[in-house]
Every structure is written in C-alpha cells, then in structure tokens.
Design a protein around this motif. Structure first.
Motif: not given
Length: 193
Positions: A77-81, A127-131, A135-136, A186-188
């Motif tokens: 999975v890709r991380i999202a801000p 926390a589960q919603w963010w997961q 979201h980190v 991912g940011q780099s």
C-alpha cells in the motif's frame, strides 16, 4: 477461554504484523481476529471493546477496499498524508465519541471501566480510520492507545490479551518506522520526477 484467547491473540498479532509491512492480507486476517475478540470482550463485560470489534469489522472491509485500490507496483500500500486540520477534526470526534459512549456505558450497563473503555474504543476507531486511509499518524495513536490497553487488560485479568497489546506496541513502533521510511522514499521519488 485461555486457549481461545491465545488463538485470537495470535491471529491479531499476525494481522498487525501484516499491516506494519503494508500487506493488504492484513484485512481478512484482521476480520477473523476482531470477530474472535468480540466474544472475549463480551464475556469480560468490556462492552465498548466488544462493540468496537464489530465497528472494526466494518472499517476493515472499508480499509481493505481502499488499500487494494492504492497499491504500489510491488503490491504494497502507498502511504498518504494527513492534514493537520483533518487530524484535529478526527481527534475532536474521538473525544466527543468517548464522552458519549462513556456516559451510555456508565449509565445504562454494568460495564467494567466504562469511561476508560469508551475512550480507548473511540480513539481506536480514529486510529483504525487513519490506518484505512493509509496515514502514518495511525501508528502514533496506536502506540498511545495500546499502552493504556495493556494496563486495562492486566486489571481485567486478561493476561494473554495484555501481552498481545504489549506486542502491539512493539509492532506499532515497527509499523511507524516502516511507514515513515516508505513515506520519505515516496516523497523523494516524487521530488525527482
């Protein structure tokens, strides 16, 4: 109940380990674990936690869908801000939910630790919603919530579950490090294109 609790703990740890590794299989494994724990918490009169498991099941289906539509080429999975405004709003909803659920559990049930259980349930949902939304920050919240859960479960003599939640703290730290590293990579990559 102890053997059953041990099995549920193993499946739960496996699901969190897969989550830390950004593997979408964390969701079906997680579904099995939350359904098993719904029974354990009902039996221990931790009704907020039991209800939380049912809501977790719904959020796991949602998260599984979101993750499957946001995978990298390597199948992770890709991380999202997470914006500061969204984080503040979600935490405020968590506080309100904790107060409402705590009042309901205190007033109309024989729940053990109704206020603490309600607060932990509410912030676990955040926390589960963010997961689910990748979201980190979810890992930071999981660390805080799981530390308190360890004490609650020790108090309720759910020793296997308290050990599980201590392991969850370790897995959350691993997840935090892994996801932060991935976010930086991912940011780099985005900056180079």
């Amino acid at each position: 109940m102890s053997l059953y609790e041990a099995g549920a703990a193993f499946v739960s740890a496996w699901a969190v380990w897969l989550t830390a590794r950004r593997q979408p299989w964390c969701y079906p494994i997680g579904l099995v674990s939350v359904l098993a724990y719904a029974w354990i918490f009902t039996d221990s009169k931790l009704y907020s936690d039991a209800a939380l498991q049912i809501v977790f099941a719904l959020l796991l289906v949602y998260g599984w869908h979101r993750w499957l539509h946001n995978l990298d080429d390597d199948g992770l999975v890709r991380i999202a801000p997470l914006s500061r405004g969204d984080a503040t709003m979600h935490l405020a909803v968590g506080i309100l939910a904790a107060l409402v659920l705590g009042f309901v559990m205190h007033r109309w049930t024989d729940a053990s630790l109704p206020w603490l259980d309600a607060a932990l349930a509410a912030f676990s949902l955040v926390a589960q919603w963010w997961q689910a939304r990748r979201h980190v920050a979810a890992w930071w919240l999981w660390i805080a919530v799981d530390v308190v859960y360890v004490g609650e479960y020790l108090y309720k003599s759910l020793f296997i579950t308290s050990i599980l939640y201590a392991a969850f703290v370790v897995l959350a730290v691993i997840g935090l490090r892994t996801w932060r590293r991935e976010r930086r990579v991912g940011q780099s990559v985005v900056a180079q294109t």
